[in-house]
Design a protein around this motif. Structure first.
Motif, PDB file in Angstrom:
ATOM      1  N   ARG A 193      61.107 -10.775  -2.826  1.00 57.26           N
ATOM      2  CA  ARG A 193      61.289 -12.233  -2.848  1.00 57.26           C
ATOM      3  C   ARG A 193      60.172 -12.862  -2.022  1.00 57.26           C
ATOM      4  N   GLU A 194      59.994 -14.126  -2.178  1.00 53.40           N
ATOM      5  CA  GLU A 194      58.919 -14.803  -1.457  1.00 53.40           C
ATOM      6  C   GLU A 194      59.204 -14.819   0.043  1.00 53.40           C
ATOM      7  N   ARG A 195      58.174 -14.464   0.814  1.00 54.67           N
ATOM      8  CA  ARG A 195      58.327 -14.459   2.267  1.00 54.67           C
ATOM      9  C   ARG A 195      57.118 -15.097   2.933  1.00 54.67           C
ATOM     10  N   LEU A 196      57.313 -15.587   4.135  1.00 55.69           N
ATOM     11  CA  LEU A 196      56.218 -16.108   4.945  1.00 55.69           C
ATOM     12  C   LEU A 196      55.477 -14.920   5.554  1.00 55.69           C
ATOM     13  N   ILE A 197      54.165 -14.897   5.399  1.00 55.54           N
ATOM     14  CA  ILE A 197      53.365 -13.794   5.942  1.00 55.54           C
ATOM     15  C   ILE A 197      53.186 -14.007   7.448  1.00 55.54           C
ATOM     16  N   SER A 198      53.763 -13.110   8.220  1.00 55.82           N
ATOM     17  CA  SER A 198      53.709 -13.198   9.682  1.00 55.82           C
ATOM     18  C   SER A 198      52.710 -12.187  10.239  1.00 55.82           C
ATOM     19  N   SER A 199      52.458 -12.273  11.541  1.00 57.88           N
ATOM     20  CA  SER A 199      51.543 -11.331  12.181  1.00 57.88           C
ATOM     21  C   SER A 199      52.102  -9.910  12.141  1.00 57.88           C
ATOM     22  N   SER A 200      53.427  -9.769  12.210  1.00 57.80           N
ATOM     23  CA  SER A 200      54.028  -8.433  12.168  1.00 57.80           C
ATOM     24  C   SER A 200      53.832  -7.780  10.801  1.00 57.80           C
ATOM     25  N   ILE A 201      53.840  -8.571   9.733  1.00 59.49           N
ATOM     26  CA  ILE A 201      53.595  -8.034   8.392  1.00 59.49           C
ATOM     27  C   ILE A 201      52.149  -7.554   8.277  1.00 59.49           C
ATOM     28  N   VAL A 202      51.224  -8.335   8.808  1.00 56.94           N
ATOM     29  CA  VAL A 202      49.810  -7.934   8.772  1.00 56.94           C
ATOM     30  C   VAL A 202      49.601  -6.668   9.599  1.00 56.94           C
ATOM     31  N   ASP A 203      50.237  -6.607  10.770  1.00 56.48           N
ATOM     32  CA  ASP A 203      50.133  -5.406  11.604  1.00 56.48           C
ATOM     33  C   ASP A 203      50.662  -4.183  10.865  1.00 56.48           C
ATOM     34  N   GLU A 204      51.744  -4.367  10.114  1.00 56.52           N
ATOM     35  CA  GLU A 204      52.332  -3.263   9.355  1.00 56.52           C
ATOM     36  C   GLU A 204      51.371  -2.765   8.283  1.00 56.52           C
ATOM     37  N   LEU A 205      50.687  -3.682   7.619  1.00 59.50           N
ATOM     38  CA  LEU A 205      49.709  -3.304   6.601  1.00 59.50           C
ATOM     39  C   LEU A 205      48.592  -2.462   7.206  1.00 59.50           C
ATOM     40  N   HIS A 206      48.061  -2.903   8.347  1.00 57.84           N
ATOM     41  CA  HIS A 206      46.971  -2.178   9.001  1.00 57.84           C
ATOM     42  C   HIS A 206      47.443  -0.798   9.464  1.00 57.84           C
ATOM     43  N   GLY A 242      50.680 -17.450   7.646  1.00 63.22           N
ATOM     44  CA  GLY A 242      51.261 -18.731   7.246  1.00 63.22           C
ATOM     45  C   GLY A 242      51.355 -18.916   5.744  1.00 63.22           C
ATOM     46  N   GLU A 243      50.800 -17.970   4.967  1.00 68.84           N
ATOM     47  CA  GLU A 243      50.908 -18.046   3.508  1.00 68.84           C
ATOM     48  C   GLU A 243      52.286 -17.515   3.071  1.00 68.84           C
ATOM     49  N   ARG A 244      52.655 -17.839   1.848  1.00 68.11           N
ATOM     50  CA  ARG A 244      53.926 -17.343   1.296  1.00 68.11           C
ATOM     51  C   ARG A 244      53.625 -16.530   0.039  1.00 68.11           C
ATOM     52  N   ALA A 245      54.311 -15.391  -0.108  1.00 70.00           N
ATOM     53  CA  ALA A 245      54.065 -14.535  -1.277  1.00 70.00           C
ATOM     54  C   ALA A 245      55.186 -13.508  -1.419  1.00 70.00           C
ATOM     55  N   LYS A 246      55.324 -12.992  -2.646  1.00 67.89           N
ATOM     56  CA  LYS A 246      56.280 -11.906  -2.901  1.00 67.89           C
ATOM     57  C   LYS A 246      55.644 -10.541  -2.649  1.00 67.89           C
ATOM     58  N   THR A 247      54.337 -10.456  -2.934  1.00 68.05           N
ATOM     59  CA  THR A 247      53.608  -9.208  -2.696  1.00 68.05           C
ATOM     60  C   THR A 247      52.295  -9.523  -1.968  1.00 68.05           C
ATOM     61  N   VAL A 248      51.857  -8.593  -1.154  1.00 65.39           N
ATOM     62  CA  VAL A 248      50.557  -8.733  -0.495  1.00 65.39           C
ATOM     63  C   VAL A 248      49.865  -7.374  -0.499  1.00 65.39           C
ATOM     64  N   LYS A 249      48.637  -7.371  -0.964  1.00 66.74           N
ATOM     65  CA  LYS A 249      47.833  -6.152  -0.993  1.00 66.74           C
ATOM     66  C   LYS A 249      46.630  -6.356  -0.084  1.00 66.74           C
ATOM     67  N   ALA A 250      46.437  -5.446   0.862  1.00 64.69           N
ATOM     68  CA  ALA A 250      45.336  -5.561   1.817  1.00 64.69           C
ATOM     69  C   ALA A 250      44.246  -4.543   1.502  1.00 64.69           C
ATOM     70  N   ILE A 251      43.003  -5.023   1.453  1.00 57.47           N
ATOM     71  CA  ILE A 251      41.849  -4.130   1.400  1.00 57.47           C
ATOM     72  C   ILE A 251      41.324  -4.079   2.830  1.00 57.47           C
ATOM     73  N   LEU A 252      41.438  -2.919   3.452  1.00 59.81           N
ATOM     74  CA  LEU A 252      41.182  -2.798   4.883  1.00 59.81           C
ATOM     75  C   LEU A 252      39.985  -1.899   5.169  1.00 59.81           C
ATOM     76  N   SER A 253      39.237  -2.273   6.193  1.00 53.60           N
ATOM     77  CA  SER A 253      38.086  -1.497   6.640  1.00 53.60           C
ATOM     78  C   SER A 253      38.449  -0.819   7.953  1.00 53.60           C
ATOM     79  N   TYR A 254      38.360   0.503   7.972  1.00 50.87           N
ATOM     80  CA  TYR A 254      38.631   1.269   9.186  1.00 50.87           C
ATOM     81  C   TYR A 254      37.319   1.866   9.701  1.00 50.87           C
TER      82      TYR A 254
END
Length: 379
Positions: A94-107, A142-154
């Motif tokens: 479902r649509e969710r607000l993208i928080s810092s914890s979600i971004v941290d989880e992706l990384h 602060g964006e809203r989305a049902k899915t988020v795909k991250a292309i990450l550089s390590y």
């Protein structure tokens, strides 16, 4: 005005130590600075490992800082690092607000299968985020989305590099040592943000090493190094002229590649207590050939992955490798067949391309010191 931070910039022929802080307008004020020449490194290994502690000691003492900051930020050269890109996606249902914890989880989850023997991840940054499979953004907060795909550089650092400088810096009483990717710092500080959105090249030509990065978003999508630079330029000139390296290097201020040298034109220098002359055409041809070698390295890098880097992608140039050669940048641009923009810190006494790495590291270190959340996100 914030408290001072300390950085150690490890170049291919010199060590730079600096302390500084962010001022009221957001740029860095440098409160102490020192540099020394040293034996440097080649192909990912220090040439004089036994003397490295003495060299670091010397550059610290030369700065004459009464009280060192508690933390030292060490710049990791491209020679001791590597880049891997990974993708990771989350489906919320479902649509969710993208928080810092979600971004941290992706990384964090994107890094869970990244173990490489002899290396460790010390930095992650985003190339892009794709929201709902249709909208690409650099910053999803602060964006809203049902899915988020991250292309990450390590970015990985050699274990031996960290172990070495952990031991060396412990001798000086620092409570903590943190490692920052020097090419990442330069790329994010000296490549325009708008250019990085679509992709840009960051080229640093040093003394004994040249690094090239393809910057995308806030990360490095691709990186490579070559043993080219000021040392190879004047080393080969010395061989061609049958003179010492120091004498070949002394010709630098006379060189002018902006115009084709006439047949009888000479470069005149004072060396070994006498006036010496060299055919300008021979010198210009030799220097131009070395710059072409650097351009060939960049062109091979850019064409390696078809469709990744466009022919129109702008290149941003830092480092002191060809900075002292009049017409050097234009010669490089002609060989690359793409736009080249020279970059240097815009501050008094340090507004030279060879101070770019030092200033970029200091700026990143100040930002991390003022906001530890940045450290958590990037490192």
């Amino acid at each position: 005005m914030g408290k001072d931070v300390a950085i150690l910039d490890i170049g291919s022929c010199k060590l730079v130590f600096a302390t500084g802080h962010k001022n009221s307008i957001g740029s860095c004020d440098i409160t102490s600075f020192s540099w020394i020449p040293y034996d440097g490194y080649y192909d990912g290994e220090f040439l004089n490992l036994d003397g490295l502690l003495d060299d670091v000691t010397k550059v610290f003492k030369q700065a004459n800082v009464q009280k060192l900051p508690k933390c030292l930020y060490v710049g990791v050269p491209a020679e001791f690092s590597r880049v891997e890109t990974k993708a990771y996606a989350l489906n919320f249902g479902r649509e969710r607000l993208i928080s810092s914890s979600i971004v941290d989880e992706l990384h964090s989850k994107g890094d869970q299968y990244s173990a490489i023997e002899g290396w460790q991840v010390f930095s992650s940054s985003a190339i892009s985020y794709l929201l709902d499979e249709e909208r690409s953004v650099v910053d999803p907060y602060g964006e809203r989305a049902k899915t988020v795909k991250a292309i990450l550089s390590y970015i990985y650092v050699k274990n031996i590099f960290v172990e070495l400088f952990d031991i060396i810096t412990r001798e000086f009483g620092f409570e903590e040592v943190k490692y920052i990717s020097a090419p990442w710092a330069v790329g994010t500080r000296f490549v325009d943000e708008d250019a990085r959105l679509y992709g840009a090249l960051s080229l640093d030509i040093g003394f004994g090493s040249t690094s090239i990065c393809y910057m995308k978003g806030n990360g490095i999508a691709k990186m490579a190094t070559a043993p080219l630079g000021k040392g190879s330029i004047y080393g080969k000139l010395a061989q061609q002229l049958n003179v010492s390296f120091e004498e070949a290097l002394s010709i630098e201020k006379s060189i002018n590649l902006d115009f084709e040298a006439l047949e009888g034109a000479l470069y005149t220098i004072f060396a070994e207590k006498q006036v010496k002359t060299y055919r300008a055409k021979d010198v210009n041809n030799a220097i131009s050939a070395r710059i072409k070698e650097i351009a060939d390295f960049v062109n091979a890098f850019a064409s390696e992955d078809k469709g990744l880097i466009a022919d129109t992608t702008t290149l941003y140039l830092t480092g002191g490798g060809i900075a002292g050669i009049k017409g050097g940048l234009i010669t490089l641009e002609k060989n690359l067949k793409r736009k080249v923009r020279g970059r240097a810190p815009g501050i008094n006494n340090y507004d030279k391309p060879y101070f770019a790495s030092m200033y970029a590291l200091l700026d990143v270190a100040c930002e991390i010191y003022e906001n530890q959340n940045i450290w958590k996100k990037l490192f």
